[in-house]
Design a protein around this motif. Structure first.
Motif, PDB file in Angstrom:
ATOM      1  N   LEU A   1       0.832  -1.202   0.000  1.00  0.00           N
ATOM      2  CA  LEU A   1       0.000   0.000   0.000  1.00  0.00           C
ATOM      3  C   LEU A   1       0.867   1.253   0.000  1.00  0.00           C
ATOM      4  O   LEU A   1       0.589   2.223  -0.707  1.00  0.00           O
ATOM      5  N   TYR A   2       1.941   1.231   0.791  1.00  0.00           N
ATOM      6  CA  TYR A   2       2.849   2.378   0.851  1.00  0.00           C
ATOM      7  C   TYR A   2       3.547   2.591  -0.493  1.00  0.00           C
ATOM      8  O   TYR A   2       3.629   3.715  -0.993  1.00  0.00           O
TER       9      TYR A   2
ATOM     10  N   ALA B   1       2.651   4.681  15.145  1.00  0.00           N
ATOM     11  CA  ALA B   1       3.907   3.954  15.376  1.00  0.00           C
ATOM     12  C   ALA B   1       3.735   2.468  15.081  1.00  0.00           C
ATOM     13  O   ALA B   1       4.654   1.818  14.568  1.00  0.00           O
ATOM     14  N   THR B   2       2.573   1.934  15.373  1.00  0.00           N
ATOM     15  CA  THR B   2       2.300   0.524  15.074  1.00  0.00           C
ATOM     16  C   THR B   2       2.302   0.316  13.567  1.00  0.00           C
ATOM     17  O   THR B   2       2.899  -0.636  13.058  1.00  0.00           O
ATOM     18  N   THR B   3       1.667   1.204  12.848  1.00  0.00           N
ATOM     19  CA  THR B   3       1.616   1.108  11.387  1.00  0.00           C
ATOM     20  C   THR B   3       3.017   1.185  10.804  1.00  0.00           C
ATOM     21  O   THR B   3       3.354   0.430   9.889  1.00  0.00           O
ATOM     22  N   MET B   4       3.830   2.068  11.340  1.00  0.00           N
ATOM     23  CA  MET B   4       5.187   2.249  10.816  1.00  0.00           C
ATOM     24  C   MET B   4       6.025   0.989  10.976  1.00  0.00           C
ATOM     25  O   MET B   4       6.915   0.728  10.166  1.00  0.00           O
ATOM     26  N   ARG B   5       5.753   0.191  11.998  1.00  0.00           N
ATOM     27  CA  ARG B   5       6.502  -1.061  12.178  1.00  0.00           C
ATOM     28  C   ARG B   5       6.166  -2.077  11.096  1.00  0.00           C
ATOM     29  O   ARG B   5       6.963  -2.967  10.813  1.00  0.00           O
ATOM     30  N   TYR B   6       4.986  -1.969  10.508  1.00  0.00           N
ATOM     31  CA  TYR B   6       4.567  -2.920   9.487  1.00  0.00           C
ATOM     32  C   TYR B   6       5.074  -2.582   8.093  1.00  0.00           C
ATOM     33  O   TYR B   6       5.069  -3.428   7.216  1.00  0.00           O
ATOM     34  N   ILE B   7       5.473  -1.348   7.882  1.00  0.00           N
ATOM     35  CA  ILE B   7       5.883  -0.916   6.545  1.00  0.00           C
ATOM     36  C   ILE B   7       7.387  -1.119   6.377  1.00  0.00           C
ATOM     37  O   ILE B   7       8.185  -0.655   7.181  1.00  0.00           O
ATOM     38  N   HIS B   8       7.725  -1.809   5.310  1.00  0.00           N
ATOM     39  CA  HIS B   8       9.135  -2.025   4.959  1.00  0.00           C
ATOM     40  C   HIS B   8       9.350  -1.407   3.592  1.00  0.00           C
ATOM     41  O   HIS B   8       8.649  -1.735   2.641  1.00  0.00           O
ATOM     42  N   VAL B   9      10.300  -0.499   3.499  1.00  0.00           N
ATOM     43  CA  VAL B   9      10.574   0.158   2.220  1.00  0.00           C
ATOM     44  C   VAL B   9      11.897  -0.337   1.659  1.00  0.00           C
ATOM     45  O   VAL B   9      12.810  -0.687   2.399  1.00  0.00           O
ATOM     46  N   GLN B  10      11.953  -0.359   0.341  1.00  0.00           N
ATOM     47  CA  GLN B  10      13.189  -0.751  -0.315  1.00  0.00           C
ATOM     48  C   GLN B  10      14.213   0.359  -0.164  1.00  0.00           C
ATOM     49  O   GLN B  10      13.863   1.529  -0.059  1.00  0.00           O
ATOM     50  N   GLN B  11      15.463   0.004  -0.146  1.00  0.00           N
ATOM     51  CA  GLN B  11      16.552   0.967   0.026  1.00  0.00           C
ATOM     52  C   GLN B  11      16.468   2.081  -1.006  1.00  0.00           C
ATOM     53  O   GLN B  11      16.695   3.234  -0.698  1.00  0.00           O
ATOM     54  N   THR B  12      16.112   1.744  -2.236  1.00  0.00           N
ATOM     55  CA  THR B  12      16.106   2.749  -3.295  1.00  0.00           C
ATOM     56  C   THR B  12      14.918   3.694  -3.189  1.00  0.00           C
ATOM     57  O   THR B  12      14.929   4.750  -3.807  1.00  0.00           O
TER      58      THR B  12
END
Length: 64
Positions: free
Chosen positions: A10-11, A30-41
């Motif tokens: 979704l992000y 803060a809970t939501t932010m723990r679930y989001i993983h972004v690629q380095q690029t």
């Protein structure tokens, strides 16, 4: 694992953190932010995109 995948997708698809928070039903961002993983690029791409937009805005100011 599925919640991490969905939040990250979704992000990457452009939904903002508050929207993802609402979709996942979290009380705290803060809970939501723990679930989001972004690629380095993603961070680098966002930086470059912002620089290009700023350059285009300034372009009109420098023309004689």
């Amino acid at each position: 694992m599925l919640r991490h995948f969905c939040a990250s997708e979704l992000y990457l698809g452009g939904l903002d953190l508050l929207g993802i928070q609402e979709v996942l039903g979290h009380s705290w961002i803060a809970t939501t932010m723990r679930y989001i993983h972004v690629q380095q690029t993603r961070v680098e791409d966002a930086w470059m995109s912002g620089q290009q937009r700023a350059a285009k805005r300034l372009e009109g100011l420098w023309k004689d």
